[in-house]
Design a protein around this motif. Sequence first.
Motif, PDB file in Angstrom:
ATOM      1  N   LEU A 119      -3.429 -11.450   2.289  1.00 32.81           N
ATOM      2  CA  LEU A 119      -2.123 -10.653   2.513  1.00 32.81           C
ATOM      3  C   LEU A 119      -0.751 -11.198   2.697  1.00 32.81           C
ATOM      4  N   ASP A 120       0.099 -10.798   2.162  1.00 28.57           N
ATOM      5  CA  ASP A 120       1.516 -11.252   2.496  1.00 28.57           C
ATOM      6  C   ASP A 120       2.702 -10.204   2.388  1.00 28.57           C
ATOM      7  N   GLY A 121       3.532  -9.872   3.525  1.00 28.96           N
ATOM      8  CA  GLY A 121       4.332  -9.069   3.271  1.00 28.96           C
ATOM      9  C   GLY A 121       4.044  -7.688   3.105  1.00 28.96           C
ATOM     10  N   GLY A 122       2.736  -7.397   3.640  1.00 29.41           N
ATOM     11  CA  GLY A 122       1.989  -5.976   3.608  1.00 29.41           C
ATOM     12  C   GLY A 122       1.440  -5.776   2.439  1.00 29.41           C
ATOM     13  N   ARG A 123       1.196  -6.685   1.417  1.00 28.89           N
ATOM     14  CA  ARG A 123       0.639  -6.638  -0.079  1.00 28.89           C
ATOM     15  C   ARG A 123      -0.692  -7.448  -0.207  1.00 28.89           C
ATOM     16  N   VAL A 124      -1.345  -7.157  -1.084  1.00 35.02           N
ATOM     17  CA  VAL A 124      -2.381  -7.964  -1.536  1.00 35.02           C
ATOM     18  C   VAL A 124      -1.903  -8.993  -2.585  1.00 35.02           C
ATOM     19  N   ARG A 125      -1.926 -10.224  -2.053  1.00 31.89           N
ATOM     20  CA  ARG A 125      -1.668 -11.322  -3.153  1.00 31.89           C
ATOM     21  C   ARG A 125      -2.776 -11.754  -4.103  1.00 31.89           C
ATOM     22  N   ALA A 126      -4.127 -11.937  -3.221  1.00 32.28           N
ATOM     23  CA  ALA A 126      -5.116 -12.425  -4.143  1.00 32.28           C
ATOM     24  C   ALA A 126      -6.347 -12.033  -3.390  1.00 32.28           C
ATOM     25  N   VAL A 127      -7.690 -11.939  -4.294  1.00 31.25           N
ATOM     26  CA  VAL A 127      -8.965 -11.766  -3.461  1.00 31.25           C
ATOM     27  C   VAL A 127      -9.943 -12.877  -4.242  1.00 31.25           C
ATOM     28  N   GLY A 128     -10.550 -13.585  -3.237  1.00 36.94           N
ATOM     29  CA  GLY A 128     -11.468 -14.200  -3.821  1.00 36.94           C
ATOM     30  C   GLY A 128     -12.248 -15.252  -2.940  1.00 36.94           C
ATOM     31  N   THR A 129     -13.136 -16.008  -3.297  1.00 39.48           N
ATOM     32  CA  THR A 129     -13.851 -17.102  -2.423  1.00 39.48           C
ATOM     33  C   THR A 129     -12.737 -17.894  -1.948  1.00 39.48           C
ATOM     34  N   HIS A 130     -13.064 -18.820  -0.859  1.00 36.82           N
ATOM     35  CA  HIS A 130     -12.373 -20.120  -0.454  1.00 36.82           C
ATOM     36  C   HIS A 130     -12.171 -20.927  -1.558  1.00 36.82           C
ATOM     37  N   ASP A 131     -13.227 -21.379  -2.200  1.00 43.17           N
ATOM     38  CA  ASP A 131     -12.817 -22.122  -3.304  1.00 43.17           C
ATOM     39  C   ASP A 131     -11.979 -21.548  -4.377  1.00 43.17           C
TER      40      ASP A 131
END
Length: 573
Positions: free
Chosen positions: A542-554
């Motif tokens: 999350l950044d600024g109330g929006r989803v930037r990215a979704v995934g695993t750590h790698d």
Amino acid sequence: MAELWPYLRPHRRILLIVAGISIVGAALAVAQPATVSVVIDAVQNGRSMGPVIALLVGLLLGGAIVNGVQQFLLQRTAEAVVLRTRRDLVQRMLSLPIAEYDTRRTGDLVSRVGSDTTLLRTVVTSGLVDAVAGSLVFLGSAIAMALIDPLLLGVTLAVVLLATLMVVFLGRRIQKLTLLAQTQVGLLGAAVARAIPGVRTIRAAGATARETAAVDGIATEAYGTGVRLAKIAALIQPVVGIALQGAFIAVLGLGGYRVATGSMQVSELVAFILYLFMMIMPLGRVFQAYTAIQNALGAVIRIREITALDPESESEPESASTDAGPVPVDPASPALEFRGVSFDYDGVPVLRGVSFRVERGTRTAIVGPSGAGKSTILALIERFYDPAAGTIELDGRDVRRSSRAATRARMGYVEQDSPVLAGTLADNLRLGSPEATDEECVAVLAAVNLTGVLERDPRGLAAQVGEDGILLSGGERQRLAIARSLLAAPDLLLLDEPTASLDSRNEVALREAIDAVAQRRTLVVVAHRLATVADADQIVVLDGGRVRAVGTHDELLGADALYRELAEHQLLV
């Protein structure tokens, strides 16, 4: 009466009984001067006084007995009024929407339960019924005085009317000052409630004198208001005294003249003067009762400010058909899904168009810089608030279609600064599972590596944890909160920054506890330290109330610059 009746209505039957007793008491009181007049006539005419004196003694004793019974019934009813009001007030306070607690101070709420409700007792014991009883005696005395000499009654009523107008004027001032005084008492309670839990921080910062001065300033303001209130209230008694003396002097002078001219008998004048005292003294009770009621109305305003608020259960969106039963489970649907969720707090945007899925039996981490809206997501899942737009689905069903209680029964929630309540280990564990056995409590403590807490105190589950859990370490408090949630066997466990304030050793212990409880459960973890969630099945950035990215750590290390920056700062790259 319109303001006070809701508090008195449940006790209307006993109040009617007391009113009936008051009528009997008033009749016994009004009969006494007439009996004295008969005694004087008997003396003047040489008749036997025995039967009349026996009647007078009987009237006195009867009046005393009636007054004692009345006072007992009033005291008991007053306690019942206060008890019911406190129950209703506490129930409403504990069921208010979470947003209400964001803007109110704890000490002020506590003062409404304590000092404000106590003023209602005065309404019943020395207020409402005193006013009714005093009015009855006043009316009876006035009728008797009119029968004896209407002219003297007119002089008396003129003085009484003047006194009444002054008391009504003063009473209105008393209500306003009482409201101000009770508000300041609430502020004082809030200031003390702020200082005491933070006393260690205050001492360490060398701020004891400043905090003391701040509390003293509020106490001084309350004192000033109390003195102003006392000055006005103190005027009531002199007004009554002046009315009594003025009426007595007028009646004595005019009545003496009428006796001298033969227009009035001595026995009639004595009876009239006795009725005068009987009228003025209850009038004093009426004035005092009026003052007490004005005091109580100031407190009632503060009580009704809370009871008039809608509880959380009444805050469902009107467009949703709410079911109170358990949430049905659709195995094909994700355990949790956000769809275009937006949320504003006090007009400030916090989340904008947030969407992600949490599959059943997986571990999802939510990461991002401070203020990104991470904790708000958990608050929305728990339905402490409802989104301004979008939907949150639990097992494929909009959470707003089920009651909050049914939704929360499916999940456990561990806050960032998990509160530990004063009491025992068992008290804290059974907060959400009151029927849990000792064996179940011990087992769940073992699951979160808290067996050592049991072993170091011979009382075991009965060991005290202290105010705010001060007898436990930070890591132990956090693990105890997790154990409390696990005891309810939730399908979904929400953890808000569980390792934020822990040292590396406690962090490892807590991570092991989370790994142990993650099996067969769905976890959503808000994390500041990426090391605690690097092995999560998915990470939502999350950044600024929006989803930037979704995934695993790698995946995120190569795909999202913000995540990679966070990982580099924490030496994970």
